[in-house]
Design a protein around this motif. Sequence first.
Motif, PDB file in Angstrom:
ATOM      1  N   PRO A 118       0.817  -1.226   0.000  1.00 44.86           N
ATOM      2  CA  PRO A 118       0.000   0.000   0.000  1.00 44.86           C
ATOM      3  C   PRO A 118       0.844   1.266   0.000  1.00 44.86           C
ATOM      4  N   ASN A 119       2.094   1.145   0.415  1.00 41.91           N
ATOM      5  CA  ASN A 119       2.980   2.304   0.428  1.00 41.91           C
ATOM      6  C   ASN A 119       3.887   2.358  -0.801  1.00 41.91           C
ATOM      7  N   GLY A 120       3.651   1.440  -1.755  1.00 46.02           N
ATOM      8  CA  GLY A 120       4.462   1.423  -2.967  1.00 46.02           C
ATOM      9  C   GLY A 120       4.045   2.515  -3.940  1.00 46.02           C
ATOM     10  N   GLU A 121       4.693   2.525  -5.084  1.00 42.28           N
ATOM     11  CA  GLU A 121       4.416   3.561  -6.078  1.00 42.28           C
ATOM     12  C   GLU A 121       3.123   3.265  -6.838  1.00 42.28           C
ATOM     13  N   THR A 122       2.489   4.339  -7.295  1.00 43.79           N
ATOM     14  CA  THR A 122       1.213   4.239  -8.008  1.00 43.79           C
ATOM     15  C   THR A 122       1.335   4.893  -9.374  1.00 43.79           C
ATOM     16  N   LEU A 123       0.740   4.243 -10.373  1.00 41.07           N
ATOM     17  CA  LEU A 123       0.758   4.748 -11.746  1.00 41.07           C
ATOM     18  C   LEU A 123      -0.670   5.078 -12.165  1.00 41.07           C
ATOM     19  N   THR A 124      -0.872   6.251 -12.748  1.00 44.22           N
ATOM     20  CA  THR A 124      -2.193   6.658 -13.228  1.00 44.22           C
ATOM     21  C   THR A 124      -2.245   6.530 -14.744  1.00 44.22           C
ATOM     22  N   SER A 166      -7.619   5.660 -14.169  1.00 50.39           N
ATOM     23  CA  SER A 166      -7.526   4.622 -13.145  1.00 50.39           C
ATOM     24  C   SER A 166      -6.090   4.547 -12.638  1.00 50.39           C
ATOM     25  N   SER A 167      -5.951   4.229 -11.351  1.00 51.72           N
ATOM     26  CA  SER A 167      -4.629   4.117 -10.732  1.00 51.72           C
ATOM     27  C   SER A 167      -4.287   2.654 -10.499  1.00 51.72           C
ATOM     28  N   PHE A 168      -3.034   2.321 -10.756  1.00 53.65           N
ATOM     29  CA  PHE A 168      -2.531   0.961 -10.582  1.00 53.65           C
ATOM     30  C   PHE A 168      -1.281   1.003  -9.710  1.00 53.65           C
ATOM     31  N   SER A 169      -1.121  -0.033  -8.912  1.00 55.20           N
ATOM     32  CA  SER A 169       0.132  -0.192  -8.192  1.00 55.20           C
ATOM     33  C   SER A 169       1.224  -0.573  -9.183  1.00 55.20           C
ATOM     34  N   SER A 288      11.193  -0.798 -13.832  1.00 50.04           N
ATOM     35  CA  SER A 288      12.376  -1.308 -13.150  1.00 50.04           C
ATOM     36  C   SER A 288      12.313  -2.825 -13.082  1.00 50.04           C
ATOM     37  N   LYS A 289      13.471  -3.442 -12.922  1.00 51.09           N
ATOM     38  CA  LYS A 289      13.540  -4.896 -12.956  1.00 51.09           C
ATOM     39  C   LYS A 289      12.893  -5.552 -11.745  1.00 51.09           C
ATOM     40  N   ASP A 290      12.653  -4.773 -10.688  1.00 54.05           N
ATOM     41  CA  ASP A 290      11.927  -5.314  -9.536  1.00 54.05           C
ATOM     42  C   ASP A 290      10.473  -4.857  -9.520  1.00 54.05           C
ATOM     43  N   ALA A 291      10.042  -4.181 -10.589  1.00 54.49           N
ATOM     44  CA  ALA A 291       8.658  -3.712 -10.747  1.00 54.49           C
ATOM     45  C   ALA A 291       8.236  -2.737  -9.657  1.00 54.49           C
ATOM     46  N   SER A 292       9.186  -2.069  -9.030  1.00 53.60           N
ATOM     47  CA  SER A 292       8.825  -1.076  -8.016  1.00 53.60           C
ATOM     48  C   SER A 292       8.539   0.290  -8.630  1.00 53.60           C
ATOM     49  N   HIS A 293       8.948   0.485  -9.896  1.00 48.80           N
ATOM     50  CA  HIS A 293       8.774   1.785 -10.542  1.00 48.80           C
ATOM     51  C   HIS A 293       8.458   1.580 -12.020  1.00 48.80           C
ATOM     52  N   VAL A 294       7.463   2.318 -12.509  1.00 50.85           N
ATOM     53  CA  VAL A 294       7.111   2.313 -13.930  1.00 50.85           C
ATOM     54  C   VAL A 294       7.357   3.712 -14.472  1.00 50.85           C
ATOM     55  N   ARG A 295       8.224   3.800 -15.462  1.00 50.85           N
ATOM     56  CA  ARG A 295       8.541   5.109 -16.023  1.00 50.85           C
ATOM     57  C   ARG A 295       7.517   5.530 -17.080  1.00 50.85           C
ATOM     58  N   ASN A 296       7.069   4.571 -17.883  1.00 48.77           N
ATOM     59  CA  ASN A 296       6.128   4.919 -18.952  1.00 48.77           C
ATOM     60  C   ASN A 296       5.332   3.681 -19.349  1.00 48.77           C
ATOM     61  N   PHE A 297       4.069   3.894 -19.727  1.00 49.38           N
ATOM     62  CA  PHE A 297       3.213   2.802 -20.193  1.00 49.38           C
ATOM     63  C   PHE A 297       2.318   3.324 -21.307  1.00 49.38           C
ATOM     64  N   GLU A 334      -6.822   3.703 -26.731  1.00 51.96           N
ATOM     65  CA  GLU A 334      -5.490   3.631 -26.138  1.00 51.96           C
ATOM     66  C   GLU A 334      -5.495   3.985 -24.658  1.00 51.96           C
ATOM     67  N   LEU A 335      -4.481   3.470 -23.971  1.00 49.87           N
ATOM     68  CA  LEU A 335      -4.181   3.811 -22.581  1.00 49.87           C
ATOM     69  C   LEU A 335      -2.805   4.442 -22.541  1.00 49.87           C
ATOM     70  N   GLN A 336      -2.666   5.529 -21.796  1.00 48.08           N
ATOM     71  CA  GLN A 336      -1.386   6.219 -21.692  1.00 48.08           C
ATOM     72  C   GLN A 336      -1.167   6.645 -20.248  1.00 48.08           C
ATOM     73  N   SER A 337       0.030   6.390 -19.737  1.00 47.04           N
ATOM     74  CA  SER A 337       0.344   6.847 -18.380  1.00 47.04           C
ATOM     75  C   SER A 337       0.441   8.365 -18.374  1.00 47.04           C
ATOM     76  N   THR A 338      -0.076   8.980 -17.319  1.00 43.42           N
ATOM     77  CA  THR A 338      -0.032  10.439 -17.207  1.00 43.42           C
ATOM     78  C   THR A 338       1.331  10.923 -16.742  1.00 43.42           C
ATOM     79  N   GLY A 339       2.173  10.021 -16.307  1.00 40.56           N
ATOM     80  CA  GLY A 339       3.516  10.338 -15.835  1.00 40.56           C
ATOM     81  C   GLY A 339       4.112   9.102 -15.196  1.00 40.56           C
ATOM     82  N   PRO A 340       5.351   9.164 -14.743  1.00 37.95           N
ATOM     83  CA  PRO A 340       5.950   8.014 -14.058  1.00 37.95           C
ATOM     84  C   PRO A 340       5.212   7.690 -12.764  1.00 37.95           C
ATOM     85  N   SER A 341       5.356   6.459 -12.304  1.00 40.48           N
ATOM     86  CA  SER A 341       4.759   6.086 -11.018  1.00 40.48           C
ATOM     87  C   SER A 341       5.481   6.820  -9.895  1.00 40.48           C
TER      88      SER A 341
END
Length: 429
Positions: A118-124, A166-169, A288-297, A334-341
């Motif tokens: 719950p305290n991890g990064e979130t991607l919109t 929508s927001s995703f972990s 990231s390789k540990d899936a803790s951060h998404v830069r772009n989707f 299409e789906l586009q991230s609004t910014g990095p997580s």
Amino acid sequence: MAADVDKTIPEDESKMSQRNGHLSPGSGSWISRGIWTLLIVAAVPLLAFGIKSYQDAQLIQRHEESVRTLGAEGLFLFSSLDTDHDLYLSPEEFKPIVEKLTGITPPVDFEEEETHDPNGETLTLEAKMQPLLLDSMTKSKDGFLGVSHSSLSGLRSWKSPAVPFSSFSATQFRALLPPKNKVGVGDTWWVIPSELNIFTGYLPNNRYHPPSPKGKEVLIHSLLSMFHPRPFIKSRFAPQGAIACIRASNDFYYDIVFRIHAEFQLNDVPDFPFWFTPGKFTGHIVLSKDASHVRNFHLYVPNDRSLNVDMEWLYGASESSNMEVDIGYLPQLELQSTGPSTPSIIMDQSGNIIDNRDGGDEPIQFVFEDIRWTSEISRQEAARRLEVALYPFKKVSYLPFSEAFERAEAENKLVHSILLWGALDDQSC
């Protein structure tokens, strides 16, 4: 003097013996060991070559026996199940036959859905859509003559995404990370494997609601549900499933290109089913390789062809009911991230919360470093590798008419011409 003579004679004899090439017993033993070592080293590749030749000969012999026993058509059916091409069917490979004959599907072990921090990064993500152009359908040419209004009700009413934002972990996108044996640039793997083959046939048409997603299907279902509430992650016809390829990597990040073959059910009871099947969904993710951060989707339905959606609807409530088929053009889905997580909370070195999303103060502005890839291929090459994995015939280059003759002349080869109504690869044109 005699003693002096005795001392010098052995020394001279020793020198003479060395000049004549005589070696001590220890030296001979060393040469013998060296020769045996060389023989063993030389024998290893010869032995490996012999084993490989024997295995190839056995495989050719089994292939010839299979042709004699089954015939060409029978061998084709057998090969559709023999996924590792060893001309033997394992219990796993034989499973589709069991399911077809018994009608019973054995339980499948799905991956457990991971609990998200719950305290991890979130991607919109933002969903964008322009509805299908009705005048691109062939039925529109005669004013949809003979097509009931209820058949197209779901299509006509689908004007915008079901969930605009929508927001995703960030950790949810772990489903798109490669397996441990597919970590090189250019490697491809199945995210959601296809379950269709010549024996299973296609999935039934008379359905309204998709089955509950499990394992890695959960992420894909959640993403496509932003467009419409009834996505079917496994399409009725081949190609089916989701596949991915590593386009670029460095010590910390992957750039992964993917494509998904799924469809939507636009109608609901009491109207008869209406299937909406885009040619494909494709896109990429930088994470990231540990899936803790998404830069772009980014995920989208390509719109570079004049027609990119297949549509089928029933005129009855059973599988034997009449079905209408049409194709059309969808300008945008299409789906586009609004910014990095970004993290939901920020702590200092002592573990104290210094900022969170619910705070009333001005949020902290994040600055992200540029990602430099240590190994990469072009996006076009990654897309080509996905195509080859889905369609083996893509190993051969298919060229426009004029280019084909230029290539044939340059390579002194013949031209094999194919005339198609629509596309050779994806279901929609």
